[in-house]
Scaffold this active site. Sequence first.
Site, PDB file in Angstrom:
ATOM      1  N   SER A  66      -3.721 -13.812   4.190  1.00 32.43           N
ATOM      2  CA  SER A  66      -4.389 -12.534   3.961  1.00 32.43           C
ATOM      3  C   SER A  66      -5.091 -12.161   5.252  1.00 32.43           C
ATOM      4  CB  SER A  66      -5.423 -12.671   2.835  1.00 32.43           C
ATOM      5  OG  SER A  66      -6.286 -11.545   2.787  1.00 32.43           O
ATOM      6  N   TYR A 124     -12.338 -16.915  -1.695  1.00 31.48           N
ATOM      7  CA  TYR A 124     -11.041 -16.392  -1.252  1.00 31.48           C
ATOM      8  C   TYR A 124     -10.909 -16.486   0.264  1.00 31.48           C
ATOM      9  CZ  TYR A 124      -7.020 -13.207  -1.111  1.00 31.48           C
ATOM     10  OH  TYR A 124      -5.771 -12.656  -0.907  1.00 31.48           O
TER      11      TYR A 124
END
Length: 274
Positions: A150, A163
């Site tokens: 990401s 995350y």
Amino acid sequence: MNTQAFLNGRTALITGSVQGIGLAIATAMATAGARVALHGLAAPEQVEAAIEIMRQAGAPDVRFFPGDLRDAGAITGLMTAVSQWTGGQGGPDILINNAGIQKTVSFSEITDDIWTDLITVNLTGAFRTMRLALPQMARRGYGRVINIASVHGLVASTDKGPYVAAKHGLIGLSKVAALEYARAGTRDSGGVTVNCICPGWTETALIEPQILSRAASLGGDRVAGIASLLADKQPTQRLSAPSEIGLLSLWLTSPLAHNITGTAIPIDGGWTAQ
């Protein structure tokens, strides 16, 4: 890119591949002739729809494999089942760790359960599949691991502690694996490479709660919610389509990409250039 069946005889396992980015990646692999192992936690009708998409895209064979990536035993079972499906050849030639979960929560509100779930699915699950797949890839002289990280593996944002930690860890882990397997195989055999793709805002179900939250603050206007979300980070002000990540993944499986390893490639509209 000419996708004419250069993956004939190869098997691609894509985790979390019945929707979104994972489905787009699986479709791209199918267009090049790969046998596709789909994976996820999904309803039967969703699985059947994904299988039909693979057939229409040209996959010579496709099968769905269930498995909860929070369960180490389930991952071992998944990798064993894929190996058996390929005739005992040692598992997939191409492993794409796409499955992931996200929860937006402030640092002070992170519970042990939230932390454990996000780290286990987004980082530990990838470690476990890589640990089983890479030695077999090295033995064959060809292998591709593509970890869908990401933009949050490269930079941080508020309210995304677990995350961000998982995705930073995934990029670091991938670099180590890339170095350890850098000399496996040859240019002719294709070698073994490990890379990350780092999407920014991409039009998937994963970001829908954030879109809806922004839209709610703007009178329920979803278009305005998307614009507000992108304005904070993504200079192009455009969402990426999952197919864009699919095509980059496909290119990385090509023999031409034998010397591209240990990278973290952003598709982020300039987010990390700022």
